[in-house]
Enzyme design. Structure first.
Site, PDB file in Angstrom:
ATOM      1  CD1 TRP A 149      -2.042  -2.306   1.695  1.00 24.32           C
ATOM      2  CD2 TRP A 149      -2.963  -1.243  -0.036  1.00 24.32           C
ATOM      3  NE1 TRP A 149      -3.038  -3.107   1.197  1.00 24.32           N
ATOM      4  CE2 TRP A 149      -3.617  -2.484   0.139  1.00 24.32           C
ATOM      5  CE3 TRP A 149      -3.369  -0.398  -1.073  1.00 24.32           C
ATOM      6  CZ2 TRP A 149      -4.664  -2.893  -0.692  1.00 24.32           C
ATOM      7  CZ3 TRP A 149      -4.409  -0.807  -1.899  1.00 24.32           C
ATOM      8  CH2 TRP A 149      -5.047  -2.041  -1.701  1.00 24.32           C
ATOM      9  CG  ASP A 207      -3.225   4.448   3.904  1.00 24.09           C
ATOM     10  OD1 ASP A 207      -4.291   4.278   4.539  1.00 24.09           O
ATOM     11  OD2 ASP A 207      -2.934   3.778   2.889  1.00 24.09           O
ATOM     12  CE  LYS A 225      -8.031  -2.222   4.324  1.00 25.02           C
ATOM     13  NZ  LYS A 225      -8.181  -3.600   3.835  1.00 25.02           N
TER      14      LYS A 225
END
Length: 362
Positions: free
Chosen positions: A103, A173, A197
């Protein structure tokens, strides 16, 4: 109610049962208005109340002072990978990134499309997966920001402390570990997270930022991709993902009612320890993929000694009510995502299943 699955999906992921039950009760008639919240106007006083309350709840749980703004955007964290350099990376600056996995790499690659970038630090390229030491992070003087991925969902690694960047804005993030633990959120100029999530369902992306950091977006950036557009319009410039924001509201209330971030952190440490201890005490039958000092309390990654054993593990686990234990398609192996809403009992059941599987196959 039929027996609920042991849900270890990486995202969309488990939601608190109490939240699902309240949403079920209010689905057809939201607070006596004769309509579902999925049907009402986002300009209505009912939705504006949800919008404002959700923003304030998030700031409260993060312990942030005045001057921070919450935005509800769309397009997932992946759109933020582009919006950040589009809005913040000027010609005389560089975007600094810490490379910790898939990511972080996606965010770094997007930034390269818009300006100059700098690799501030990187995880090991071979061996067990890790988070770079804070002392290894180098931030150039002309950095527009330093970007970190607080938790790598695929790798199963997590920052346990964050760098002090001085005058350089820190961006995080936090898609897969936001609100999972206590931390000093005021160190960050901006935090962003896809909700699916640890905050709610897919469909909404949360941005929390210092208002002065994002208020002056370049005019050449398309209107919908300017942070200033959404700040000015309180996330109501266009039709928002109203139902997703509503569920985030319920999740935030659930976290607050259950003691806030300090309690979430203690619960997460206790329940993931069950699985990590099973891995560590297996005599090599199970092997963790992350170094112990970089292990995530949200995503436990591990492997067995052969592909055949892993296939048998997945097949048997599914037959026993476990969902989502197959590793990400890019790396394979096994992964258990243990977000806030995953109960202790699910992790205990997984640890017991792992011990039994080893006993029968070791």
């Amino acid at each position: 109610m039929t027996k609920r699955a042991y849900n270890f999906n990486a995202g969309p992921a488990a939601l608190p049962l109490e939240v699902l039950q309240q949403a079920q009760q209010e689905f057809v008639d939201f607070k006596g208005i004769g309509m579902s919240i999925m049907e009402i106007s986002h300009r209505s006083k009912e939705y504006e109340q949800v919008n404002g309350e959700t923003q304030q709840l998030l700031l409260e749980l993060l312990g942030l002072p005045s001057g921070y703004k919450v935005l509800f955007l769309q397009g997932g964290a992946s759109t933020q990978f582009a919006m950040i350099p589009m809005n913040l990376l000027t010609a005389d600056k560089v975007g600094a990134y810490v490379m910790t996995g898939s990511w972080a790499e996606k965010a770094y690659q997007e930034a390269q499309l818009f300006g100059e970038t700098f690799l501030a630090a990187s995880s090991n390229e071979s061996g067990p997966l890790n988070i770079p030491a804070l002392s290894d992070i180098r931030v150039p003087d002309n950095a527009a920001y330093l970007h970190v991925t607080s938790n790598e969902t695929i790798a199963g690694t997590q920052f346990h402390e964050f760098p002090d960047t001085g005058s350089v804005p820190l961006i995080g993030d936090m898609s897969s570990d936001i609100l999972s633990r206590s931390f000093d959120a005021s160190k960050f100029a901006m935090i962003y997270a896809g909700a699916q999530k640890n905050l709610g369902p897919s469909g909404v992306t949360v941005v929390v930022a210092r208002e002065d950091f994002l208020k002056d977006s370049p005019k050449h950036v398309p209107t919908m991709l300017r942070y200033s557009t959404h700040i000015k319009n309180d996330s109501l410039y266009n039709t928002p993902p109203a139902y997703s924001v509503y569920i985030v509201n319920l999740v935030l209330k659930w976290i607050k009612a259950n003691g806030g971030l300090s309690v979430m952190e203690q619960r997460n440490i206790e329940k993931t320890a069950l699985v990590y201890d099973t891995i560590d005490n297996s005599g090599g039958f199970y092997e963790g993929l992350a170094t112990k000092d970089s292990r995530s309390i949200m995503n436990i990654t591990f492997k067995l000694q052969s592909e055949e054993l892993e296939k048998a593990f997945i097949k048997e686990s599914e037959a026993n009510g476990f969902v989502g234990l197959k590793g990400h398609r890019s790396v394979g192996h096994l992964r258990a995502s243990t977000y806030n809403a995953v109960p202790y009992e699910s992790c205990k059941a997984l640890a017991d299943f792992m011990a039994d599987f080893q006993k029968r196959n070791g």
